[in-house]
Design a protein around this motif. Structure first.
Motif, PDB file in Angstrom:
ATOM      1  N   SER A 171       0.850  -1.182   0.000  1.00 44.66           N
ATOM      2  CA  SER A 171       0.000   0.000   0.000  1.00 44.66           C
ATOM      3  C   SER A 171       0.889   1.236   0.000  1.00 44.66           C
ATOM      4  N   THR A 172       0.759   2.032  -1.065  1.00 45.39           N
ATOM      5  CA  THR A 172       1.450   3.318  -1.132  1.00 45.39           C
ATOM      6  C   THR A 172       0.397   4.418  -1.082  1.00 45.39           C
ATOM      7  N   ASN A 173       0.836   5.619  -0.840  1.00 45.03           N
ATOM      8  CA  ASN A 173      -0.090   6.746  -0.664  1.00 45.03           C
ATOM      9  C   ASN A 173      -0.177   7.590  -1.921  1.00 45.03           C
ATOM     10  N   ARG A 174      -1.370   7.641  -2.519  1.00 49.36           N
ATOM     11  CA  ARG A 174      -1.611   8.488  -3.682  1.00 49.36           C
ATOM     12  C   ARG A 174      -1.890   9.915  -3.204  1.00 49.36           C
ATOM     13  N   VAL A 175      -1.631  10.876  -4.063  1.00 46.56           N
ATOM     14  CA  VAL A 175      -1.864  12.273  -3.708  1.00 46.56           C
ATOM     15  C   VAL A 175      -3.364  12.513  -3.565  1.00 46.56           C
ATOM     16  N   GLY A 176      -3.817  12.738  -2.342  1.00 53.02           N
ATOM     17  CA  GLY A 176      -5.198  13.098  -2.064  1.00 53.02           C
ATOM     18  C   GLY A 176      -6.248  12.093  -2.484  1.00 53.02           C
ATOM     19  N   LYS A 177      -5.873  10.848  -2.755  1.00 54.02           N
ATOM     20  CA  LYS A 177      -6.839   9.882  -3.253  1.00 54.02           C
ATOM     21  C   LYS A 177      -6.817   8.565  -2.490  1.00 54.02           C
ATOM     22  N   GLY A 178      -6.223   8.506  -1.342  1.00 50.24           N
ATOM     23  CA  GLY A 178      -6.177   7.252  -0.596  1.00 50.24           C
ATOM     24  C   GLY A 178      -5.066   6.342  -1.081  1.00 50.24           C
ATOM     25  N   GLN A 190      -2.961   3.241  -2.889  1.00 53.61           N
ATOM     26  CA  GLN A 190      -2.838   2.426  -4.084  1.00 53.61           C
ATOM     27  C   GLN A 190      -2.326   1.074  -3.615  1.00 53.61           C
ATOM     28  N   LEU A 191      -3.008  -0.009  -3.982  1.00 55.80           N
ATOM     29  CA  LEU A 191      -2.625  -1.353  -3.590  1.00 55.80           C
ATOM     30  C   LEU A 191      -2.020  -2.073  -4.779  1.00 55.80           C
ATOM     31  N   ARG A 233      10.921   2.035 -12.562  1.00 53.92           N
ATOM     32  CA  ARG A 233      10.899   3.471 -12.266  1.00 53.92           C
ATOM     33  C   ARG A 233       9.669   4.152 -12.858  1.00 53.92           C
ATOM     34  N   ALA A 234       9.093   3.583 -13.899  1.00 51.15           N
ATOM     35  CA  ALA A 234       7.928   4.179 -14.557  1.00 51.15           C
ATOM     36  C   ALA A 234       6.615   3.843 -13.853  1.00 51.15           C
ATOM     37  N   SER A 235       6.646   3.036 -12.798  1.00 53.03           N
ATOM     38  CA  SER A 235       5.399   2.626 -12.142  1.00 53.03           C
ATOM     39  C   SER A 235       4.864   3.720 -11.220  1.00 53.03           C
ATOM     40  N   VAL A 236       3.568   3.702 -11.029  1.00 53.40           N
ATOM     41  CA  VAL A 236       2.925   4.629 -10.092  1.00 53.40           C
ATOM     42  C   VAL A 236       3.398   4.335  -8.675  1.00 53.40           C
ATOM     43  N   LYS A 237       3.567   3.074  -8.366  1.00 49.27           N
ATOM     44  CA  LYS A 237       4.053   2.672  -7.039  1.00 49.27           C
ATOM     45  C   LYS A 237       5.392   3.350  -6.736  1.00 49.27           C
ATOM     46  N   TYR A 238       6.306   3.374  -7.719  1.00 51.08           N
ATOM     47  CA  TYR A 238       7.600   4.028  -7.556  1.00 51.08           C
ATOM     48  C   TYR A 238       7.414   5.527  -7.295  1.00 51.08           C
ATOM     49  N   ALA A 239       6.596   6.177  -8.122  1.00 50.90           N
ATOM     50  CA  ALA A 239       6.364   7.619  -7.955  1.00 50.90           C
ATOM     51  C   ALA A 239       5.771   7.923  -6.585  1.00 50.90           C
ATOM     52  N   ASN A 240       4.835   7.083  -6.150  1.00 53.12           N
ATOM     53  CA  ASN A 240       4.237   7.289  -4.825  1.00 53.12           C
ATOM     54  C   ASN A 240       5.274   7.179  -3.716  1.00 53.12           C
ATOM     55  N   ILE A 241       6.176   6.197  -3.818  1.00 54.97           N
ATOM     56  CA  ILE A 241       7.190   5.991  -2.777  1.00 54.97           C
ATOM     57  C   ILE A 241       8.215   7.118  -2.790  1.00 54.97           C
ATOM     58  N   VAL A 242       8.574   7.611  -3.978  1.00 52.10           N
ATOM     59  CA  VAL A 242       9.496   8.752  -4.061  1.00 52.10           C
ATOM     60  C   VAL A 242       8.902   9.944  -3.320  1.00 52.10           C
ATOM     61  N   ARG A 243       7.614  10.180  -3.541  1.00 51.77           N
ATOM     62  CA  ARG A 243       6.948  11.328  -2.926  1.00 51.77           C
ATOM     63  C   ARG A 243       6.688  11.118  -1.437  1.00 51.77           C
ATOM     64  N   ASP A 244       6.292   9.896  -1.060  1.00 53.36           N
ATOM     65  CA  ASP A 244       5.963   9.586   0.339  1.00 53.36           C
ATOM     66  C   ASP A 244       6.402   8.149   0.630  1.00 53.36           C
ATOM     67  N   PRO A 245       7.526   7.969   1.296  1.00 50.04           N
ATOM     68  CA  PRO A 245       8.067   6.621   1.510  1.00 50.04           C
ATOM     69  C   PRO A 245       7.345   5.787   2.576  1.00 50.04           C
ATOM     70  N   ASN A 246       6.322   6.327   3.198  1.00 51.68           N
ATOM     71  CA  ASN A 246       5.573   5.548   4.182  1.00 51.68           C
ATOM     72  C   ASN A 246       4.680   4.548   3.456  1.00 51.68           C
TER      73      ASN A 246
END
Length: 138
Positions: free
Chosen positions: A19-26, A28-29, A47-60
């Motif tokens: 589970s990563t954290n999407r911007v303002g949308k709950g 992402q599993l 690196r092109a995955s949404v999961k990667y982008a989410n972790i870069v922005r918020d590593p929790n």
């Protein structure tokens, strides 16, 4: 769940749900194959995955590994670290050995040659908290 049961459970080829954290949308599993090295969950992503982008922005992140047959699960929480494949050069082989039967590995590896290794990274989750539960009959 004691430490020995935890190690045994995480050594089995259960999928993990990250589970990563999407911007303002709950949340992402994402289902992932992983290796538990005794201290950390290790998995690879592009690196092109949404999961990667989410972790870069918020590593929790959170992870759950569930076995619906035995009703056993482990959840873990913490801050992910993104590292290069060179830090864990055998991770790919360890994941293939864990999840793919020996007689199917050559076919699996041939079908995955198109995946760019250069675009992959390793996500390391050394959990701050781990909770496990195993159902046992009375």
């Amino acid at each position: 769940m004691d430490a020995e049961a935890l190690q045994a459970f995480l050594a089995k080829p259960h999928d993990a749900i990250i589970s990563t954290n999407r911007v303002g949308k709950g949340s992402q599993l994402s289902p992932v194959w992983f290796v538990w090295d005794g201290e950390s969950f290790l998995f690879s992503t592009q690196r092109a995955s949404v999961k990667y982008a989410n972790i870069v922005r918020d590593p929790n992140i959170s992870v759950i590994v569930n076995d619906p047959v035995t009703h056993t699960y482990v959840t873990a929480y913490g801050r992910a670290e993104i590292v290069g494949l060179e830090r864990y050069p055998e991770l790919g082989n360890a994941i293939v050995e864990k999840y793919i039967p020996a007689d199917q590995r050559q076919q699996f590896e041939a079908s995955n040659q198109a995946i760019e290794r250069a675009s992959r990274v390793v996500i390391v989750l050394k959990p701050e908290k781990v909770v496990g539960w195993a159902w046992t009959a009375l």
